[in-house]
Motif scaffolding. Structure first.
Motif, PDB file in Angstrom:
ATOM      1  N   ALA A 237      22.332  17.359 -16.670  1.00 13.57           N
ATOM      2  CA  ALA A 237      22.525  17.756 -15.409  1.00 13.57           C
ATOM      3  C   ALA A 237      21.899  19.008 -14.999  1.00 13.57           C
ATOM      4  CB  ALA A 237      24.002  17.637 -14.967  1.00 13.57           C
ATOM      5  N   ALA A 238      22.360  20.095 -15.926  1.00 11.91           N
ATOM      6  CA  ALA A 238      21.798  21.406 -15.497  1.00 11.91           C
ATOM      7  C   ALA A 238      21.112  22.180 -16.701  1.00 11.91           C
ATOM      8  CB  ALA A 238      22.908  22.090 -14.880  1.00 11.91           C
ATOM      9  N   ASP A 239      20.844  21.491 -17.705  1.00  8.81           N
ATOM     10  CA  ASP A 239      20.348  22.071 -18.898  1.00  8.81           C
ATOM     11  C   ASP A 239      21.042  23.423 -19.290  1.00  8.81           C
ATOM     12  OD1 ASP A 239      18.389  22.034 -20.854  1.00  8.81           O
ATOM     13  OD2 ASP A 239      17.221  23.466 -19.896  1.00  8.81           O
ATOM     14  N   TYR A 240      22.343  23.515 -19.051  1.00 11.87           N
ATOM     15  CA  TYR A 240      23.328  24.387 -20.040  1.00 11.87           C
ATOM     16  C   TYR A 240      24.584  23.772 -19.961  1.00 11.87           C
ATOM     17  CZ  TYR A 240      25.147  25.688 -15.478  1.00 11.87           C
ATOM     18  OH  TYR A 240      25.791  25.658 -13.946  1.00 11.87           O
ATOM     19  N   TYR A 241      25.501  24.450 -21.060  1.00 15.34           N
ATOM     20  CA  TYR A 241      26.500  23.882 -21.340  1.00 15.34           C
ATOM     21  C   TYR A 241      27.874  24.631 -20.709  1.00 15.34           C
ATOM     22  CZ  TYR A 241      23.875  21.675 -25.403  1.00 15.34           C
ATOM     23  OH  TYR A 241      22.838  21.343 -26.021  1.00 15.34           O
ATOM     24  N   ALA A 242      27.623  25.810 -20.424  1.00 18.61           N
ATOM     25  CA  ALA A 242      28.664  26.682 -19.819  1.00 18.61           C
ATOM     26  C   ALA A 242      27.972  27.752 -19.018  1.00 18.61           C
ATOM     27  CB  ALA A 242      29.687  27.101 -20.792  1.00 18.61           C
ATOM     28  N   SER A 243      29.007  28.723 -18.440  1.00 18.33           N
ATOM     29  CA  SER A 243      28.513  29.953 -17.823  1.00 18.33           C
ATOM     30  C   SER A 243      29.365  30.990 -18.144  1.00 18.33           C
ATOM     31  CB  SER A 243      27.999  29.828 -16.477  1.00 18.33           C
ATOM     32  OG  SER A 243      29.422  29.298 -15.909  1.00 18.33           O
ATOM     33  N   VAL A 244      29.249  32.203 -18.358  1.00 20.42           N
ATOM     34  CA  VAL A 244      30.041  33.397 -18.503  1.00 20.42           C
ATOM     35  C   VAL A 244      29.718  34.403 -17.468  1.00 20.42           C
ATOM     36  CG1 VAL A 244      30.571  35.318 -20.030  1.00 20.42           C
ATOM     37  CG2 VAL A 244      29.923  33.035 -21.082  1.00 20.42           C
ATOM     38  N   ASN A 245      30.429  34.277 -16.297  1.00 22.11           N
ATOM     39  CA  ASN A 245      30.340  35.523 -15.449  1.00 22.11           C
ATOM     40  C   ASN A 245      28.932  35.128 -14.706  1.00 22.11           C
ATOM     41  OD1 ASN A 245      32.906  36.568 -15.843  1.00 22.11           O
ATOM     42  ND2 ASN A 245      31.972  38.289 -17.031  1.00 22.11           N
ATOM     43  N   GLY A 246      28.484  33.694 -14.636  1.00 22.82           N
ATOM     44  CA  GLY A 246      27.553  33.267 -14.024  1.00 22.82           C
ATOM     45  C   GLY A 246      26.256  33.189 -14.896  1.00 22.82           C
ATOM     46  N   GLU A 247      26.248  33.857 -16.164  1.00 22.65           N
ATOM     47  CA  GLU A 247      25.249  33.759 -17.076  1.00 22.65           C
ATOM     48  C   GLU A 247      25.316  32.471 -17.902  1.00 22.65           C
ATOM     49  OE1 GLU A 247      23.380  36.373 -20.896  1.00 22.65           O
ATOM     50  OE2 GLU A 247      25.031  37.030 -19.709  1.00 22.65           O
ATOM     51  N   LYS A 248      24.153  31.661 -17.689  1.00 20.99           N
ATOM     52  CA  LYS A 248      24.277  30.244 -18.457  1.00 20.99           C
ATOM     53  C   LYS A 248      24.171  30.502 -19.819  1.00 20.99           C
ATOM     54  CE  LYS A 248      22.038  28.239 -14.471  1.00 20.99           C
ATOM     55  NZ  LYS A 248      21.012  27.482 -13.970  1.00 20.99           N
ATOM     56  N   ILE A 249      24.963  29.528 -20.613  1.00 23.72           N
ATOM     57  CA  ILE A 249      24.876  29.321 -21.925  1.00 23.72           C
ATOM     58  C   ILE A 249      23.940  28.185 -22.297  1.00 23.72           C
ATOM     59  CG2 ILE A 249      26.056  28.459 -24.214  1.00 23.72           C
ATOM     60  CD1 ILE A 249      28.400  30.001 -23.087  1.00 23.72           C
ATOM     61  N   THR A 250      22.784  28.154 -22.824  1.00 21.64           N
ATOM     62  CA  THR A 250      21.787  27.248 -22.533  1.00 21.64           C
ATOM     63  C   THR A 250      21.508  26.674 -24.205  1.00 21.64           C
ATOM     64  OG1 THR A 250      20.043  28.872 -23.302  1.00 21.64           O
ATOM     65  CG2 THR A 250      20.483  28.410 -20.628  1.00 21.64           C
ATOM     66  N   LYS A 251      20.486  25.579 -24.296  1.00 23.02           N
ATOM     67  CA  LYS A 251      20.405  25.106 -25.627  1.00 23.02           C
ATOM     68  C   LYS A 251      19.820  26.075 -26.430  1.00 23.02           C
ATOM     69  CE  LYS A 251      17.893  21.288 -25.401  1.00 23.02           C
ATOM     70  NZ  LYS A 251      16.901  20.307 -24.933  1.00 23.02           N
ATOM     71  N   ALA A 252      19.120  27.099 -26.128  1.00 20.84           N
ATOM     72  CA  ALA A 252      18.620  27.897 -26.919  1.00 20.84           C
ATOM     73  C   ALA A 252      19.672  28.992 -27.645  1.00 20.84           C
ATOM     74  CB  ALA A 252      17.566  29.113 -26.134  1.00 20.84           C
ATOM     75  N   ASP A 253      20.590  29.417 -26.884  1.00 17.52           N
ATOM     76  CA  ASP A 253      21.871  30.149 -27.093  1.00 17.52           C
ATOM     77  C   ASP A 253      22.667  29.304 -28.252  1.00 17.52           C
ATOM     78  OD1 ASP A 253      21.713  32.275 -25.466  1.00 17.52           O
ATOM     79  OD2 ASP A 253      22.410  31.056 -23.943  1.00 17.52           O
ATOM     80  N   VAL A 254      22.914  27.854 -28.080  1.00 15.03           N
ATOM     81  CA  VAL A 254      23.399  27.361 -29.307  1.00 15.03           C
ATOM     82  C   VAL A 254      22.593  27.117 -30.372  1.00 15.03           C
ATOM     83  CG1 VAL A 254      23.996  24.813 -29.578  1.00 15.03           C
ATOM     84  CG2 VAL A 254      24.710  25.771 -27.451  1.00 15.03           C
TER      85      VAL A 254
END
Length: 269
Positions: free
Chosen positions: A21-38
């Motif tokens: 849906a949005a190409d990210y798994y979660a957000s921290v204070n608006g900062e996205k946790i993306t596939k690259a982070d994982v």
């Protein structure tokens, strides 16, 4: 420290969404946790995050969340003024600059179809799959022992089963416990005497005379023989492309490096 981290996490609102849906798994204070982070946490491209158990997914996300929270805290507290931070950032910039430059240089080199076919036609001997043999053997110390085994095989009704039986009881080689089975191997992979004898055999036949090598005397049973073949241009086109691109890139690197070295002050201790 654990209490501080727990407190920070407790005050955080995590919005989990589907990757599609949005190409990210979660957000921290608006900062996205993306596939690259994982990917940085998993450190193994073979691991599919979506297929991990929910508990493991949560553990990975919690680790990333803590990392982002603490990194932001460090920046807020002035870590960017720390000499160690500045030094590490400087080195990282240079590494990143080289990686991006390297990627751009490699992208520039796109061999023409004529170059690919020309290379293929001039190097057809390099694109050959050698014949493959599947065989078993019985290894003994003396020629007399080998001849005795061949004699027993000659009189056996089920020669394949007899070969396995004799290998287990007579062979001094490490494959004896497996009925002498060597598996599949390239026709020229074994020592010359063994390879020559095995190549002469027909499928489902055994050597009628002992084969002497540096290891002793062998009786060979050939289970299968797969002929070698020449690979077509389309089968190796991708490999040729990579090879020519690599050659062009290496040439470019050498030319630039040699030029830069002439004016550089290099000291090797």
């Amino acid at each position: 420290m654990k209490k501080i981290i727990s407190s920070l996490v407790a005050t955080l609102a995590i919005t989990t969404v589907t990757l599609n849906a949005a190409d990210y798994y979660a957000s921290v204070n608006g900062e996205k946790i993306t596939k690259a982070d994982v990917a940085l946490v998993l450190q193994d491209p073979r691991i599919d995050f979506a297929k991990l158990p929910k508990s493991s997914q949560k553990q990975v996300l919690e680790q990333i969340i803590n990392k982002k929270l603490l990194a932001n805290l460090a920046i807020k507290n002035g870590i960017e003024k720390d000499p160690a931070y500045k030094d590490a950032l400087s080195k990282m910039k240079k590494d990143l600059a080289f990686q991006v430059w390297q990627k751009n240089e490699i992208t520039k080199h796109k061999p023409k179809e004529s170059e690919l076919t020309d290379f293929y036609n001039k190097n057809k001997s390099k694109f050959v799959v050698p014949a493959t043999l599947e065989a078993s053997h019985i290894l003994v110390k003396t020629e007399k022992d080998a001849k005795s085994i061949i004699k027993q095989l000659n009189s056996a009704k089920d020669k394949s089963a007899k070969f396995v039986e004799l290998a287990k009881s007579k062979s001094v080689g490490p494959t004896g416990v497996k009925g002498g089975y060597l598996g599949k191997f390239q026709s020229n992979q074994m020592v010359p005497e063994f390879s020559a004898a095995a190549n002469k055999l027909k499928k489902n036949t055994y050597s009628k005379t002992p084969v002497k090598t540096q290891f002793g005397y062998h009786v060979i049973y050939l289970k299968d023989k797969i002929p070698g073949k020449s690979l077509s241009f389309n089968e190796v086109k991708g490999n040729i492309t990579q090879m020519l691109v690599g050659n062009a890139y290496n040439k470019r690197v050498k030319e630039l490096s040699d030029k830069l070295r002439k004016t550089a002050k290099i000291v090797i201790k």
